[in-house]
Design an enzyme around this catalytic site. Sequence first.
Site, PDB file in Angstrom:
ATOM      1  N   LYS A  66       0.841  -1.188   0.000  1.00  0.00           N
ATOM      2  CA  LYS A  66       0.000   0.000   0.000  1.00  0.00           C
ATOM      3  C   LYS A  66       0.883   1.248   0.000  1.00  0.00           C
ATOM      4  O   LYS A  66       1.933   1.275   0.669  1.00  0.00           O
ATOM      5  CB  LYS A  66      -0.891  -0.058   1.248  1.00  0.00           C
ATOM      6  CG  LYS A  66      -1.946   1.018   1.397  1.00  0.00           C
ATOM      7  CD  LYS A  66      -2.749   0.711   2.653  1.00  0.00           C
ATOM      8  CE  LYS A  66      -3.839   1.729   2.927  1.00  0.00           C
ATOM      9  NZ  LYS A  66      -4.624   1.361   4.146  1.00  0.00           N
ATOM     10  N   SER A 125      -9.258   1.228   3.540  1.00  0.00           N
ATOM     11  CA  SER A 125      -8.530   2.102   2.626  1.00  0.00           C
ATOM     12  C   SER A 125      -7.530   1.334   1.767  1.00  0.00           C
ATOM     13  O   SER A 125      -6.978   1.876   0.809  1.00  0.00           O
ATOM     14  CB  SER A 125      -7.784   3.179   3.423  1.00  0.00           C
ATOM     15  OG  SER A 125      -6.851   2.594   4.321  1.00  0.00           O
ATOM     16  N   SER A 185      -9.350  -1.345   7.601  1.00  0.00           N
ATOM     17  CA  SER A 185      -8.851  -1.248   6.231  1.00  0.00           C
ATOM     18  C   SER A 185      -8.151  -2.503   5.741  1.00  0.00           C
ATOM     19  O   SER A 185      -7.945  -2.663   4.536  1.00  0.00           O
ATOM     20  CB  SER A 185      -7.884  -0.063   6.115  1.00  0.00           C
ATOM     21  OG  SER A 185      -8.543   1.155   6.401  1.00  0.00           O
TER      22      SER A 185
END
Length: 633
Positions: A99, A173, A197
Amino acid sequence: MQSVLRNLPCDSPATSIAPTPSTIAEIHAGYADGALMPSEVVESALARIEQSDRGEVWISRVTRKRLLRQAAELDVMLRIRGRAIFDIMPLFGIPFAVKDNIDVAGMRTTAACPAFGYRAKNSAAVVEKLQQAGAILLGKTNLDQFATGLVGTRSPYGAVRNALHPEYVSGGSSSGSATAVALGQVVFALGTDTAGSGRVPAAFNHLVGLKPTRGLFSNRGLLPACRSLDCISIFANDVGDAWLIAQSAAGHDPEDSYSRAPRMLGVKCRGYRVAVPKNPEFFGDLPAQRAFEQALKTIARLPGVTIHRIPFTVFTDIAQLLYQGPWVGERRAAIDDFFTAHADEMDPVVRDIVGQSDDYTAVDLFKAQYRLAELRRQAEDLLAASDMMLVPTAPTFPTIAAVKADPVRLNSQLGYYTNFVNLLDMAALAIPAHWRMDGLPAGVTLIGPAGSDHLLAQAGARFQHAFGGAAQAGAIARAPLAFNEETIKLAVVGAHLVGQPLNWQLLEAGARLLAETETSADYRLYALADTIPPKPGLARTADGGASIAVEVWELPLRNFGALVAAVPAPLGIGTLTLAGGERVKGFICEPAAIDSAHDITHYGGWRPYLDTLAQAANTQETRTAVASKAVPG
């Protein structure tokens, strides 16, 4: 070999690429038998990315030239070392992504905000550990800006579409990381998890999402969302992969002030006490409700599993503290200077959320901490009789269009079963469950106290198998994380061996099998009379002995006393000498019991003796069956 590509829409450009293995075990099997090379796996991954119509998944990527050079080096290592390379590098030749709020040396970290981006000098500690374990980093993935959101739509790089149904959200996210795994572009990916997330995107993309105990993985090199709560998380195709990756990622980091070495709980081999919400909320989403009910029925049928209902209001009250309380100030603290000078360059929804920090004072923060302490005590009381809690990973599954029309309310709904977990310092594991009746994926999440990571992985693997996945619980049970405390070695000779009736006692004590070996050549082995389950007795002798097969296990010293206390007479724990001269604790027998026991030393171990008994029993059954047919009717 089954590939996640089978779950892709039939009109996806990626389906023109031949399926490749989707798990670490499958890829390593291909490497071991010569069917695959790392360079081929990397080429296949790059082809999937480049031929896909999902450009919003990635923010930046490692160059093809660099990747192929790395893969060629791994090809050489594989040719030289063969299967032995997997012992040195457990993630050898496995493509992964991270990420884009996690640093990679030489690459920009943007957190999905280009104006904020910076070029990292060093890689995050976890990235370094995974690369040292042999994993190949392909690049950095999209996310809800500054890791603020559970939908995957709050990014200037584009809303990340769901891997299986593109009109639906991917979850956030960690949207890009989950989608990259689900599309088969990488085998695993790192996300982060502050409020869910690392779990919601797993459910929406039919993946496993492992959210560790806070501090189990180092956060050095992670751009914080809420520094005191953040966890780096793992997306994988099954629990076995996620646990293997965790083995490489975990470890105390003295350079990270929030890193810690939590004491791990042992697994549960005889069943689980599972708490579930008394009146689960689905916000009118009937397919989500039906999928969870079906999952509960499947789990309830497993031997030894008991399910009981608990009130859930305490957990929703805790969840509200995260976004409707002063903890939003931690998000401001992470980017304070940038927010002050460049708030107009942020996603409007994210900017409004972070801006709420202006509404709270230090007094509000202390009051919220006091309230959290009260609620935590209530939650602990509710869960005192449970090994874990089981919840839907997400209560509903919105489309991208619906989220854009109502971004805050729908995002808030998705955190109903996730927001409280890190505030309570709990571990969690999201796994795919039964599909919804409308064809969308659904998942459940196992939640346990700090240090329950191994327990959740073993239970999650058992539930995964019940839902139709691979059988991995036994292997995971025998693979605790690396010990971070004082341990002791114990040699076992009979009923505690792998596969024998009392092996569960070692596993529940958190033990790891170190070696299969033998004693020195001065022992005798006896089959004891009238023991349930059957057990042998081991005794050292002055003459006429032999080497006896044993297993040597290592377990936390804190659990040794309870294990010893459970050993029944005439057995006990003494000191054994192994074939190489090492002296360890092990099972021995009182001399008085040997007088009435059968000497089985010549078998060389307990298992060969049991095999002989089984063969004799089978022979007798055959003779009886033949004799019964020979008797005139």
